[in-house]
Design a protein around this motif. Structure first.
Motif, short mmCIF file in Angstrom:
data_model
loop_
_atom_site.label_atom_id
_atom_site.label_comp_id
_atom_site.label_asym_id
_atom_site.label_seq_id
_atom_site.Cartn_x
_atom_site.Cartn_y
_atom_site.Cartn_z
N LYS A 1 -1.37 -40.10 42.60
CA LYS A 1 -1.90 -39.56 41.25
C LYS A 1 -0.86 -39.26 40.14
N SER A 2 -0.17 -38.47 40.49
CA SER A 2 1.04 -38.31 39.57
C SER A 2 1.52 -39.89 38.46
N ARG B 1 -11.35 -38.95 43.52
CA ARG B 1 -10.38 -38.99 43.87
C ARG B 1 -9.84 -40.23 43.57
N LEU B 2 -10.68 -41.58 44.01
CA LEU B 2 -9.99 -42.49 44.22
C LEU B 2 -11.02 -43.70 42.86
N LYS C 1 0.06 -37.32 47.23
CA LYS C 1 -0.10 -37.17 45.13
C LYS C 1 1.17 -38.08 43.80
N VAL D 1 -6.73 -42.33 37.39
CA VAL D 1 -7.22 -42.99 38.55
C VAL D 1 -6.34 -43.28 39.76
N PRO D 2 -5.89 -43.40 40.68
CA PRO D 2 -5.37 -44.27 41.63
C PRO D 2 -5.77 -45.40 42.07
#
Length: 480
Positions: free
Chosen positions: A391-392, A321-322, A388, A340-341
């Motif tokens: 992530k986008s 997720r991060l 979001k 990946v953010p």
């Protein structure tokens, strides 16, 4: 065809990647030549480098006098190397066609000049961190160290303009540390300038990508090859998979602050980060050595620390997720490759500037090391995970990164092959490299036009004065 690679330090992973990939469709055969000082001298050099790196970490970014001190040590090391006639003679006897060197090792330029060989340069940082005569569009290309983006208002452009002179002074100061080495090892009349040697490179390979970097003008002999370390994904070890599965759909956070930064993690920093991670529903895989973990800090139940983690494979995992990192260019390239953010905690050097670009691209957020506290850090982590838009943006950068028709390694090897086949890169370098700075910047033309304008105005003034005097004389004659 043979390639000679000069790299410092040799333990750098990019060094071994180059050795294993630059084979030009022939058998992968390479030989490593190690060179070290006598033990007592090497210990002194290592100590000087260690103290300077600690100073850099303490400052949080490159300060002129500190980075100059580091290069003063490198210059002393360079003088020792150039004194080794046995090494120089051995290299002259090698039948290699081209030299590939690391731009941060300025001694490589002097060594290549001694050998009289053509060379290409790999620049491990973003393109603005060294002046090798790319077009300077100061209205939208931020200078290194400015912490600006490509979207500048008036005052930002003023700052960027002033930073241009600051950066130029810093580069000159660094180059000046090699003056004594050059005087010692090159005969009078043939002593090179480091700034001129930079322009002799047939190609510049820059460890960056426009998925991360701001768009700017490049010359034909400049090739972006960010992502050289890309490799096929492998399954992660079962113990890590078991840990990730425990957090189901919440996924996990990867934390890796780089080898140098990890050495200087303070007890307070580990405590604050651990406390912040405890507030997350995700699992946290943290590259942190047991020896560095404070004895009086209880590890959060969702945290797992390990001396080493398979970073690339974890970034490719569907449950990530991060990525919390230090803003290093290679870590950033790997995160972009997998969409990946990021949350960055820059420690020093180019890491600060790298995170400026990540924030501008909306791929992540930068957190200042000096102000990192558990409550605000946890809030930042949750924001990047849950919003979001991050992530986008990361997936959009991933699409840009992956859409090249050739991989970074194919571009690098292909261009080197092109240079070898065509006998050099003269056709890729502008004639401006051979012009004096005042000619290249049209100062001679401006002075000519200024002089012409002033001369024309002076002539018009004189003619007008004569005309007015003649008119006055005519009036006097009429009156009389």
């Amino acid at each position: 065809m043979a390639l000679f690679v000069i790299w410092w330090p040799k333990e750098n992973s990019t060094y071994f990647w180059l050795l294993s990939h630059l084979t030009f469709k022939e058998e992968k055969i390479y030989r490593v030549i190690n060179w070290r000082l006598p033990e007592d001298q090497q210990k002194e050099i290592d100590k000087r480098i260690q103290l300077t790196v600690e100073e850099l970490v303490a400052y949080g970014r490159f300060k002129h006098h500190t980075i100059a001190k580091l290069y003063e040590t490198f210059a002393d090391l360079c003088s020792h190397l150039l004194s080794r006639k046995d090494i120089l003679d051995s290299l002259r006897n090698e039948n290699f066609d081209l030299v590939l060197l690391n731009s941060l090792d300025l001694c490589s330029l002097l060594l290549v000049e001694k050998l009289g060989k053509q060379f290409v340069v790999f620049h491990p940082m973003q393109s603005t961190s060294m002046d090798f005569r790319l077009p300077r569009d100061l209205s939208y290309v931020p200078m290194y160290g400015s912490s600006l983006t490509d979207q500048m208002d008036f005052w930002a452009r003023v700052k960027n303009f002033l930073m241009f002179f600051d950066f130029s002074m810093m580069q000159r100061e660094i180059f000046s540390k090699y003056d004594g080495t050059i005087q010692e090892h090159f005969a009078e009349g043939s002593r090179p300038l480091l700034s001129d040697l930079l322009l002799k490179a047939e190609l510049w390979f820059v460890n960056s990508d426009f998925a991360f970097e701001f768009a700017r003008s490049l010359l034909p002999n400049t090739v972006y090859v960010g992502g050289l370390m890309d490799k096929p994904n492998r399954p992660i070890p079962q113990d890590l998979e078991d840990f990730i599965i425990k957090f189901r759909d919440s996924g996990f956070v990867l934390v890796a602050l780089g080898s140098i930064a990890t050495m200087y993690q303070t007890k307070e920093l580990i405590k604050e980060m651990n406390s912040a991670f405890a507030h997350l529903p995700q699992g946290v895989l943290w590259a942190c050595k047991d020896a560095h973990w404070p004895k009086d800090v209880r590890m959060a139940p969702n945290v797992k620390i390990m001396d080493w983690l398979p970073q690339t494979d974890l970034l490719a995992h569907p449950s990530i997720r991060l990525f919390v990192n230090h803003g290093g260019i290679n870590s950033i390239m790997e995160a972009i490759q997998h969409g990946v953010p990021m949350v960055g905690i820059p420690f020093f050097g180019d890491q600060v500037e790298n995170m400026v670009r990540i924030e501008a691209k909306k791929i992540g957020v930068s957190v200042q090391l000096e102000t990192l506290k558990a409550e605000t850090f946890a809030r930042t982590l949750k924001e990047v995970i849950e919003d979001k838009r991050f992530k986008s943006a990361a997936m959009a950068a991933r699409a840009i990164r992956r859409s090249h028709p050739l991989t970074p390694s194919q571009r690098l090897v292909g261009w080197i092959d092109h240079i070898l086949q065509t006998g050099g890169g003269a056709h890729l370098k502008p004639h401006g490299f051979q012009q004096p700075w005042h000619v290249q910047n049209l100062l001679d033309v401006l002075l000519f036009l200024l002089g012409l304008t002033q001369g024309t105005l002076w002539l018009l003034k004189k003619m007008l004065g004569l005309l007015l005097r003649s008119q006055g004389m005519v009036r006097k004659e009429k009156k009389s």
